[in-house]
Design a protein around this motif. Sequence first.
Motif, mmCIF file in Angstrom:
data_model
loop_
_atom_site.group_PDB
_atom_site.id
_atom_site.type_symbol
_atom_site.label_atom_id
_atom_site.label_comp_id
_atom_site.label_asym_id
_atom_site.label_seq_id
_atom_site.Cartn_x
_atom_site.Cartn_y
_atom_site.Cartn_z
ATOM 1 N N GLY B 101 -22.693 -7.602 64.329
ATOM 2 C CA GLY B 101 -23.408 -7.475 63.287
ATOM 3 C C GLY B 101 -23.301 -8.817 62.424
ATOM 4 N N VAL B 102 -21.893 -9.244 62.345
ATOM 5 C CA VAL B 102 -21.909 -10.603 61.543
ATOM 6 C C VAL B 102 -22.570 -11.744 62.192
ATOM 7 N N GLN B 103 -22.613 -11.906 63.275
ATOM 8 C CA GLN B 103 -23.543 -13.162 63.894
ATOM 9 C C GLN B 103 -24.747 -12.773 63.753
ATOM 10 N N ALA B 104 -25.310 -11.720 63.800
ATOM 11 C CA ALA B 104 -26.656 -11.495 63.401
ATOM 12 C C ALA B 104 -27.229 -11.767 62.197
ATOM 13 N N VAL B 105 -26.233 -11.449 61.257
ATOM 14 C CA VAL B 105 -26.809 -11.861 59.767
ATOM 15 C C VAL B 105 -26.600 -13.186 59.456
ATOM 16 N N LEU B 106 -25.557 -13.921 60.169
ATOM 17 C CA LEU B 106 -25.462 -15.265 60.065
ATOM 18 C C LEU B 106 -26.302 -16.286 60.890
ATOM 19 N N ASN B 107 -27.006 -15.725 61.969
ATOM 20 C CA ASN B 107 -28.272 -16.407 62.520
ATOM 21 C C ASN B 107 -29.368 -16.134 61.755
ATOM 22 N N GLU B 108 -29.501 -15.059 61.163
ATOM 23 C CA GLU B 108 -31.023 -15.012 60.380
ATOM 24 C C GLU B 108 -30.692 -15.785 59.125
#
Lengths: 245, 270
Positions: B101-108
């Motif tokens: 979840g954290v990775q997805a937000v940071l990528n976005e």
Amino acid sequence: MTQLSFQLKGSVVTAIVLELYRYSGAQFADELAAKVRQAPMFFQQTPVVISLEKLETDLLTIDFPEAIALCRDFGLRPMAFRGGPDAAKAILEAAGLVQIPVGQGRAAMPEPAPPEPVAAVEPEVVVRTVIEEKLVHRPSKIITRPIRSGQQVYAQGSDLIVMAAVSEGAEILADGHIHVYGALRGRALAGVRGDVQARIFCQSLEAELVSVAGNFKLSDSLRELTWKAPAQVYLQDDTLHVGAL
Amino acid sequence: MAKIIVVTSGKGGVGKTTSSAAIGTGLALRGFKTAIIDFDVGLRNLDLIMGCERRVVYDFVNVINKEATLNQALIKDKRTPNLFILPASQTRDKDALSQEGVQAVLNELSRDFDYIVCDSPAGIEKGAQMALYYADIAVVVTNPEVSSVRDSDRILGILQSKTRRVEAGEEPVQEHLLLTRYNPARVQAGEMLSVQDVEDILAIPLIGVIPESEAVLKASNQGMPVILDQETEAGQAYSDAVARLLGDAVEHRFLDVQKKGFFKRLLGGK
């Protein structure tokens, strides 16, 4: 082609050679025990080849099964015999180990029999076993960055060299010596497997705890000795000494 | 691709959120599109320090759980252009954060933003580890005080072993020391650790020394990042720190005891 389950390849194997001059059960055991005390780290199931080339007594008087059993008891694993008269081959092989001839020290493996016409032709395989005498050298572990609080470093079977400071709350351990080219503020334990000759060296002794082979001193007692100065810690007559470097 | 900065410390109460707000604002003032994320799930305070607590509708955990989009959750700062805040959830706890979840937000966020500042919670548990895992740059906030220094040392050990960069074999996280609540008079009196003492123990490059200042409390209560109060020493020190973060060589100010002239003492200035 069908998948092979194994392949024979030429290779070089290094091993320690135990040169036998004479043999008597009690003397052999005593000398092995003395060597173990000198270098305990060496006797960790180390493979050896027993060389009979310099044998001064009669081979037939030697109890080989006993000799091999003693080696195993002290942490050596005899792999083979080297040298000795060809006539002794039967006796040596009865003891359970193969006899490797000296001189060339090589054995050519016979080429495999021609395969069935259906399968592809297998390549020629020659196996040469070369046994060399080589000093077992376990390289020291070197750390170049500071060792931070909460980290633990263990140099198994060797010395530990740290080229930066060791923070308070960090732990460094080694089977051999410990060298810290910086401030030692954490805990340092040398000779953890019982090597009483191990020492700790540091550029600035500010440690929480120092220990050699289980004998330790805490920072309270260290503060009265060489504190915040280059120091070495060593064991003498079962007491831990701290001296200036 | 955005640069991810984690503001962490190990010890609580040393000035992480204050520094995250100040550094994030400082970067935005220099024209970089910046997002500040509050990783302290359950004990959120970045929104208070930034003065946007009344505009929180959705939060970080909502975005991770896909209950809201990033655009719905991001709060645009009213004072500084280019600055956005992603608040934490107050009702849930750190278990609500997941690695993916954290990775997805940071990528976005990385697609549109230049800098992402991650305000880490105190401690070394999941919340703090999540905050520092994806970091490219780390600002380790430390008070010149023994327990803070030891905890910062611990966090440095974790930065050197439990980050994405280390696990991928890339260049390690760039570490910087930010010394906060520094009081030169007490250092001179031998009551407080000096800059040199802390640098000796932590051995990482110093990015700034923020002097102890009453302006920090005032700024928190007003919901305004202290860097915007350029009349105070703390505000100026944070500006210097942001300049150094961007590569400018700036001399350290506020390290020595200020000798008050006669008129200053008379009029009670600081």
